[in-house]
Scaffold this motif. Structure first.
Motif, mmCIF file in Angstrom:
data_model
loop_
_atom_site.group_PDB
_atom_site.id
_atom_site.type_symbol
_atom_site.label_atom_id
_atom_site.label_comp_id
_atom_site.label_asym_id
_atom_site.label_seq_id
_atom_site.Cartn_x
_atom_site.Cartn_y
_atom_site.Cartn_z
ATOM 1 N N ALA A 55 12.341 -33.328 1.864
ATOM 2 C CA ALA A 55 11.082 -32.674 1.520
ATOM 3 C C ALA A 55 11.006 -31.224 1.975
ATOM 4 O O ALA A 55 10.339 -30.425 1.343
ATOM 5 N N GLY A 56 11.666 -30.853 3.026
ATOM 6 C CA GLY A 56 11.502 -29.503 3.553
ATOM 7 C C GLY A 56 12.777 -28.704 3.549
ATOM 8 O O GLY A 56 13.054 -27.967 4.473
ATOM 9 N N SER A 57 13.572 -28.832 2.521
ATOM 10 C CA SER A 57 14.861 -28.154 2.499
ATOM 11 C C SER A 57 15.015 -27.350 1.210
ATOM 12 O O SER A 57 14.347 -26.354 1.035
ATOM 13 N N VAL A 58 15.885 -27.773 0.316
ATOM 14 C CA VAL A 58 16.130 -27.052 -0.939
ATOM 15 C C VAL A 58 16.031 -28.016 -2.114
ATOM 16 O O VAL A 58 16.058 -29.228 -1.948
ATOM 17 N N TRP A 59 15.917 -27.468 -3.310
ATOM 18 C CA TRP A 59 16.050 -28.297 -4.502
ATOM 19 C C TRP A 59 17.499 -28.747 -4.561
ATOM 20 O O TRP A 59 18.402 -27.992 -4.205
ATOM 21 N N GLU A 60 17.719 -29.962 -5.032
ATOM 22 C CA GLU A 60 19.068 -30.505 -5.079
ATOM 23 C C GLU A 60 19.426 -30.917 -6.504
ATOM 24 O O GLU A 60 18.640 -31.564 -7.187
ATOM 25 N N TRP A 61 20.630 -30.533 -6.937
ATOM 26 C CA TRP A 61 21.124 -30.941 -8.244
ATOM 27 C C TRP A 61 21.227 -32.459 -8.297
ATOM 28 O O TRP A 61 21.567 -33.099 -7.314
ATOM 29 N N ARG A 73 15.811 -32.143 -7.720
ATOM 30 C CA ARG A 73 14.776 -32.850 -6.965
ATOM 31 C C ARG A 73 14.751 -32.289 -5.551
ATOM 32 O O ARG A 73 15.688 -31.659 -5.095
ATOM 33 N N GLY A 74 13.677 -32.555 -4.841
ATOM 34 C CA GLY A 74 13.600 -32.174 -3.437
ATOM 35 C C GLY A 74 12.504 -31.174 -3.166
ATOM 36 O O GLY A 74 11.945 -30.568 -4.073
ATOM 37 N N GLY A 75 12.239 -31.014 -1.906
ATOM 38 C CA GLY A 75 11.206 -30.086 -1.462
ATOM 39 C C GLY A 75 11.790 -28.713 -1.232
ATOM 40 O O GLY A 75 12.805 -28.542 -0.571
ATOM 41 N N LEU A 76 11.180 -27.740 -1.796
ATOM 42 C CA LEU A 76 11.652 -26.360 -1.662
ATOM 43 C C LEU A 76 10.768 -25.609 -0.689
ATOM 44 O O LEU A 76 9.582 -25.438 -0.926
ATOM 45 N N TRP A 77 11.331 -25.144 0.398
ATOM 46 C CA TRP A 77 10.537 -24.409 1.375
ATOM 47 C C TRP A 77 10.647 -22.904 1.212
ATOM 48 O O TRP A 77 9.964 -22.148 1.868
ATOM 49 N N TYR A 89 8.192 -37.473 -6.140
ATOM 50 C CA TYR A 89 8.277 -37.736 -7.576
ATOM 51 C C TYR A 89 8.356 -36.460 -8.409
ATOM 52 O O TYR A 89 8.474 -36.508 -9.621
ATOM 53 N N GLU A 90 8.301 -35.291 -7.790
ATOM 54 C CA GLU A 90 8.349 -34.046 -8.546
ATOM 55 C C GLU A 90 9.778 -33.682 -8.892
ATOM 56 O O GLU A 90 10.705 -33.953 -8.142
ATOM 57 N N ARG A 91 9.945 -33.077 -10.049
ATOM 58 C CA ARG A 91 11.269 -32.685 -10.513
ATOM 59 C C ARG A 91 11.195 -31.325 -11.168
ATOM 60 O O ARG A 91 10.140 -30.879 -11.603
ATOM 61 N N ASN A 92 12.327 -30.682 -11.243
ATOM 62 C CA ASN A 92 12.442 -29.380 -11.886
ATOM 63 C C ASN A 92 13.637 -29.405 -12.812
ATOM 64 O O ASN A 92 14.647 -30.048 -12.516
ATOM 65 N N LEU A 93 13.536 -28.706 -13.911
ATOM 66 C CA LEU A 93 14.638 -28.606 -14.861
ATOM 67 C C LEU A 93 15.191 -27.192 -14.804
ATOM 68 O O LEU A 93 14.453 -26.223 -14.987
ATOM 69 N N PHE A 102 18.053 -21.128 -3.188
ATOM 70 C CA PHE A 102 17.283 -22.279 -2.727
ATOM 71 C C PHE A 102 17.672 -23.554 -3.477
ATOM 72 O O PHE A 102 16.918 -24.514 -3.520
ATOM 73 N N LEU A 103 18.857 -23.573 -4.061
ATOM 74 C CA LEU A 103 19.328 -24.712 -4.835
ATOM 75 C C LEU A 103 20.655 -25.184 -4.258
ATOM 76 O O LEU A 103 21.570 -24.392 -4.082
ATOM 77 N N GLY A 104 20.716 -26.461 -3.915
ATOM 78 C CA GLY A 104 21.934 -26.993 -3.320
ATOM 79 C C GLY A 104 22.256 -28.367 -3.872
ATOM 80 O O GLY A 104 21.799 -28.743 -4.938
ATOM 81 N N PHE A 105 23.032 -29.118 -3.133
ATOM 82 C CA PHE A 105 23.374 -30.466 -3.551
ATOM 83 C C PHE A 105 23.503 -31.350 -2.322
ATOM 84 O O PHE A 105 23.609 -30.874 -1.196
#
Length: 111
Positions: A55-61, A73-77, A89-93, A102-105
């Protein structure tokens, strides 16, 4: 994507990895932007299954695609200091050729 969500939400479908209530402590109370930090630093950001920093890290592929874009998915700080944007339940495309700091895996394996 389904595996990521299951790991984050747990068997009860929690709003956040740790449950349904927002944590009082912000993910990064004094910083906005990219900073180096150890994984697992926030001891409360742990899911039912023991997965950390969902929840408090980066968006993940994820391996899933929708309309030619990759599901993240994931929390973007990076852009805020609020767990409101870190619901399980939130997602980004994102277009697969895009790169963001801010995007990782997440590496995962089955037991």
């Amino acid at each position: 994507e389904m595996e990521w969500e299951k790991s984050a939400r747990g068997p009860n479908g929690s709003i956040y990895p740790w449950g349904d209530k927002v944590l009082k402590r912000k993910p990064h109370p004094y910083h906005s932007g990219i900073i180096k930090r150890r994984v697992g630093l926030n001891k409360k950001d742990v899911s039912f299954y023991g997965t950390r920093d969902m929840a408090g890290s980066v968006w993940e592929w994820t391996a899933d695609r929708v309309e030619g874009k990759v599901v993240t998915r994931g929390g973007l700080w990076n852009l805020h200091l609020n767990y409101e944007y870190s619901k399980t339940y939130e997602r980004n495309l994102i277009p697969s050729d895009q790169q963001f700091i801010f995007l990782g895996f997440r590496c995962a394996r089955s037991k």
